[in-house]
Design a protein around this motif. Structure first.
Motif: not given
Lengths: 112, 917
Positions: B93-98, B48-55, B142-146, B58-60
């Motif tokens: 990432a701070k606010e989405p993680i909260r 849901d978070e990634v849908r709202d903020a596609p950035a 999940g998230g960025d596998e790299a 990557k990187g998490i």
């Protein structure tokens, strides 16, 4: 509510507990204590060696009761703890302002 | 997804998982299922978070760590999440993680979140080793596998290679501290299924140590593996994981998992205490047991199953730590021993290993003598057994059973094990391998036995071992300030140490231990004192005494040793009972002393009571109780010396009477053994002090009676018992039965002194008819009697000659050598006391002085020279202190004050002369 603190002979503990339960009081706190009043210490010899016996083992009871139960509790203690000899102990009574049961915050005599 | 919908779905699925658990009892499946459920929930909220903020795509990387990382989430366990972020992503990432955290909390999950860059995970934080340990179980959600690959393949690889050892050391320290909180034992009446030794935390510790050592993950059970692959996520290295050896460990883990699930559902929170009510319910519901539909089992049986599993885990952890070169037990200073080449075992780096089986040779594991010697060495040194040795002993049990010889040889081995400073350690090992039950089947009934009362903390067998540890701890040197709290129980040498406030008492009581003539008897009584708890009877002391009797018969111990051990077990609660009465009341003390009868039993009972209270739980023994115990001990010891002359046997009045008490039962037995000659036996017993009856077996009294019947043949009847090394301390015993005459006691004392014998205890009793029974127990300073059998006859002849007046003391002494005098370790001041109140017709003399060679001869010769008659004598030695009590008469009366003064001066002179002679 009244707090009763009683210093008694350790050998009388079981009898005092029974007497209090019979009088309708079940909650008591017991401490192992040492001390002396007018019953002073003395020296004992054991197999040629000398040991000072200056503090004697006692048991201290603490109980908090409603005002009307006070005399009943005191009588129960005195009746069984008294031998008539020095060292029978003492009872101290003081007033208690509030009692709170931690589990459910009940207050007053209901918390006893 | 709305919070309400998510919570509803989560709760429904949780209820399903619970339902499955309640029907199939499979804890591992339940925790794996919850882990999958939480995976889904976390990933949904994050998507849901990634849908709202596609950035954020990557990187998490979202990672599960700790128990959640292992795919094991117990019903009320916390959920540990790691957000591994690349540089610059922390802020966005701070606010989405909260918000994610908030959503999970709203669903009722307890969440712990950490946000780190991969390189922050490369080093061990000494302040927080738990985080490094939780990373060992990391799992990509999940998230960025790299990013996860970077964490897993670079950062954590670095962490493992650079700090792996330090993590292991930190883990060992944490384990040690956790175990210390539980008194270093898994045998608790209400154990904690997660944190107690042998609990699930130890299972994790095993896995981590294994992984740190081998680089491979140890797989618990198939279910966990299934989950990690079925959910299609990548985990550490599970595909190459090692499996626990043996189905037993897998069963143990499955059992513990089921129990912890059961407790979480029962308590509705992360409370892992297996309390008594929970034990009852678990037994009824057959938690962790096969055949769920069958009838429930009783809690005692169920707890034994639990302890069996916990013991396996505990052992496995020890082995894993041993393989890693780490210590997860309270460190023990292993004493170096000289072990002969042909001993059949050796100790290397604190690990005892049986010699390997050579081609065509005999396996030493099949030899009871070698196996027991190995446990003796273990008890003495504190070494542990190698895994391979344990396995060999377990397999050898049936052969050991067939080859085991009972009798004095076995007792010698048991005594050596019991008196070794690390006896508790050796006994626990013997118990867990089945060796203890092999030699003492009576112990089986209390194996992992839970007896419920409000005071005990340990199972009955463990209580017994703690008691033995406590006794050994009393012998330690005085110490300075020790650490307080739970860790106080086990010292650096592995022997139980007392709390600081008890240190003075420990030293004072410990001095009594040093005075025991044969401490092995106390330890044997300690080992057997609660075996009766495994039986149905009401009075466990009586049941234990019955069981101990059969043990002592098998060990062929002599009557004196048997009597002490049995009375100690039978009376082991007496002192605690007396302490509840008024110990300042002379009647209480008199009644108690009347039951104990001898100083040796009093000493043992006092030590036993001290250690028994201390072994109930860590705070049970208080200075207050120790003081009361000391008072009672002192009072009873004084009473013992002062009541002997007054309390005498009146055998005739007992016969046929109702309600005979114990001592009289013994007299009745003596009479029964000489059926038809009762009158003569009664005459013989009449007027002896009761102490004589209570300290002799019926058979011994009968032997004395028979000796008294042979005065016509020889008026000096003598029996000699060479104390043939049952336990290393050789104590000989000589008994003389004759008619009372002057200088008798002094004569034997002089003969013993002339032969270089050191009197340990002695007593002299006379009956109404003037028959005396004088018994001396003594050690043989020059081992004359032990090494030269022919000398025994010469020795007995010279004793006989001396008491019969056929030779003189001076002549005998002149031909003999005196032992070289050693400087005393403790100076004892001489005290001479008289008491006219102890007896109505005699004067009590008590001499307390330095125990030196020839002392008894010097004292008794002085008494004879002044013409005093010894009515009763009680001679005792406590370490370097001699305590000799005599009841004296002069012309059939008590001594006058002038006579007492004259005797005092004479005795002081004689003692002084003997000291410097």
């Amino acid at each position: 509510m009244q707090k009763i603190e009683a210093i008694i002979q350790p050998s009388k503990l079981d009898a005092v507990k029974d007497a209090l339960v019979e009088a309708g009081i079940s909650g008591i706190t017991i401490f192992e204590a040492r001390g002396h009043g007018r019953q002073k210490g003395h020296t004992e010899f054991y197999r040629g060696r000398e040991y000072a016996v200056d503090l004697l083992p006692k048991v201290k009871l603490e109980l908090v009761v409603s005002d009307e139960m006070k005399d009943k509790a005191v009588d129960a203690i005195i009746n069984v703890a008294r031998t008539g000899r020095i060292g029978d102990g003492k009872i101290f009574i003081s007033r208690v302002d509030e009692a709170i049961r931690i589990r459910n915050d009940e207050r007053g005599e209901i918390a006893l | 997804m709305s919070g309400v919908t998510a919570r509803g779905a989560y709760e429904r699925r949780m209820a399903e998982i619970r339902g499955h658990f309640e029907s199939n009892g499979d804890g591992l499946r339940a925790i794996a299922a919850r882990s999958t459920l939480v995976d889904d929930l976390v990933l949904r909220f994050w998507s849901d978070e990634v849908r709202d903020a596609p950035a954020l795509g990557k990187g998490i990387a979202l990672c599960a760590i700790g128990g959640y990382g292992r795919g094991q989430l117990f019903p009320c366990s916390d959920v540990d999440l790691l957000f591994c972020v690349e540089k610059g992503m922390e802020k966005p990432a701070k606010e989405p993680i909260r918000r994610l955290s908030q959503s999970l909390w709203d669903c009722g999950l307890q969440v712990s979140l950490a946000t780190r860059m991969a390189k922050d995970c490369e080093r061990l934080d000494e302040e927080n080793p738990e985080f490094a340990l939780s990373l060992l179980d990391v799992r990509w959600l999940g998230g960025d596998e790299a990013i996860f690959s970077q964490l897993q393949d670079k950062s954590l690889a670095k962490l493992r290679s650079r700090d792996g050892r330090a993590i292991g050391v930190a883990l060992a320290r944490l384990t040690l501290e956790r175990h210390a909180k539980f008194g270093d034992t898994l045998f608790h009446l209400e154990p904690n299924i997660k944190d107690s030794p042998g609990g699930l935390r130890d299972v994790n510790a095993c896995q981590w140590l294994h992984e740190l050592r081998t680089g491979k993950r140890m797989v618990l059970a198939d279910v966990a593996g299934e989950i990690s692959t079925s959910s299609g996520q990548r985990s550490g290295d599970q595909a190459h994981g090692d499996r626990f050896q043996g189905g037993e460990i897998r069963d143990a883990v499955a059992f513990l998992a089921a129990v912890r699930c059961f407790l979480h559902y029962r308590h509705e929170r992360d409370d892992n205490t297996l309390d008594w009510e929970a034990q009852d319910a678990a037994g009824q519901q057959r938690i962790g047991l096969p055949g769920r539909a069958s009838e429930g089992v009783d809690a005692a049986y169920w707890m034994r199953v639990y302890f069996r599993h916990a013991r396996l885990i505990d052992k496995r952890l020890l082995r894993e730590a041993e393989s890693s070169g780490l210590q997860v037990e309270t460190p023990t200073v292993v004493k170096r021993l000289r072990i002969p080449d042909d001993a059949g075992f050796r100790i290397k780096a604190g690990v005892l290993e049986l010699d390997p089986v050579r081609a065509g040779g005999v396996d030493v594991a099949l030899e009871p003598e070698i196996v027991l010697s190995a446990f003796r060495a273990m008890a003495e040194s504190g070494a542990i057994l190698a895994q391979s040795t344990e396995d060999r002993i377990v397999q050898a049990i049936p052969f050991l059973s067939a080859n085991l010889e009972e009798g004095p040889g076995l007792w010698r081995n048991i005594a050596s094990i019991l008196t070794g400073r690390q006896a508790g350690k050796a006994l626990r090992a013997m118990h867990s391998l089945g060796v203890l039950e092999l030699i003492l089947p009576e112990f089986h009934g209390i194996d992992a036995l839970v007896i419920r009362d409000a005071y005990h903390r340990y199972t009955v067998d463990e209580h017994t071992f703690v008691l033995i540890d406590t006794l050994h701890g009393m012998a330690a040197e005085p110490v300075g300030v020790r650490r307080k709290g739970w860790g106080k129980e086990a010292g650096k040498d592995g022997v139980r140490e007392p709390r600081q406030e008890l240190e003075d008492w420990r030293v004072r009581f410990g001095a009594i231990l040093a005075e025991l003539q044969n401490p092995a008897l106390l330890f044997l009584a300690a080992l057997l004192h609660d075996t009766g708890k495994g039986r149905a009877g009401e009075n466990h002391a009586a049941e234990s005494t019955g069981l101990a009797r059969s043990v002592l018969q098998r060990l062929e111990m002599d009557a004196y040793e048997c009597g002490l051990v049995l009375r100690l077990i039978e009376m082991h609660l007496e002192m605690s009972a007396a302490m509840r009465r008024d110990i300042f009341d002379a009647e209480t003390v008199r009644a108690f002393a009347g039951k104990v009868q001898t100083h040796e039993l009093l000493r043992m009972l006092t030590l036993f009571t001290y250690a028994d209270i201390a072994a109930v739980h860590p705070d049970a023994l208080t200075p207050w109780k120790a003081e009361s115990l000391w008072r009672l001990h002192m009072g009873a010891a004084n009473q013992l010396d002062r009541s002997v002359d007054e309390e005498r046997v009146h055998a005739r009045s007992l016969v046929g009477g109702a309600g005979l008490w114990r001592k009289d039962e013994k007299i009745a037995r003596v009479l029964a053994l000489r059926h038809g000659r009762e009158a003569e036996v009664e005459l013989f017993l009449e007027g002896f002090p009761e102490r004589y009856v209570s300290t002799r077996s019926a058979e011994t009294m009968l032997q004395h009676f028979e000796m008294a019947q042979r005065f016509d043949e020889d008026p000096f009847q003598m029996s000699f018992h060479h104390g043939a090394t049952q336990t290393g301390s050789v104590v000989n015993e000589i008994t003389l039965v004759t008619s009372d005459r002057p200088r008798l006691f002094a004569g034997i004392a002089a003969a013993l002194a002339a032969w270089g014998m050191n009197v340990v205890t002695a007593d002299a009793f006379a009956n109404q008819a003037g028959v005396v029974v004088d018994t001396f127990r003594f050690t043989d300073t020059f081992r004359t009697l032990e090494l030269n059998e022919s000398e025994r006859e010469r020795f007995l002849t010279s004793v006989r000659d001396l008491v019969a007046g056929r030779t003189s003391v001076e002549k005998l002494l002149s031909s003999r050598r005196r032992p070289r005098r050693k400087a005393p370790r403790v100076e004892v001041e001489t005290r001479i006391e008289f008491d006219e109140t102890a007896s109505t017709h005699s004067t009590l003399l008590q001499v307390v002085t330095q125990d030196v060679y020839g002392l008894l001869r010097a004292i008794s010769a002085t008494l004879s020279d002044l013409g005093y008659n010894v009515e009763v004598a009680l001679v005792d030695t406590e370490g370097e202190t001699a305590i000799d009590v005599f009841y004296l008469t002069s012309g059939g009366r008590r001594l006058t004050l002038e006579q007492e003064e004259e005797l005092r001066v004479a005795l002081l002179g004689a003692i002084e002369k003997n000291n410097h002679g």
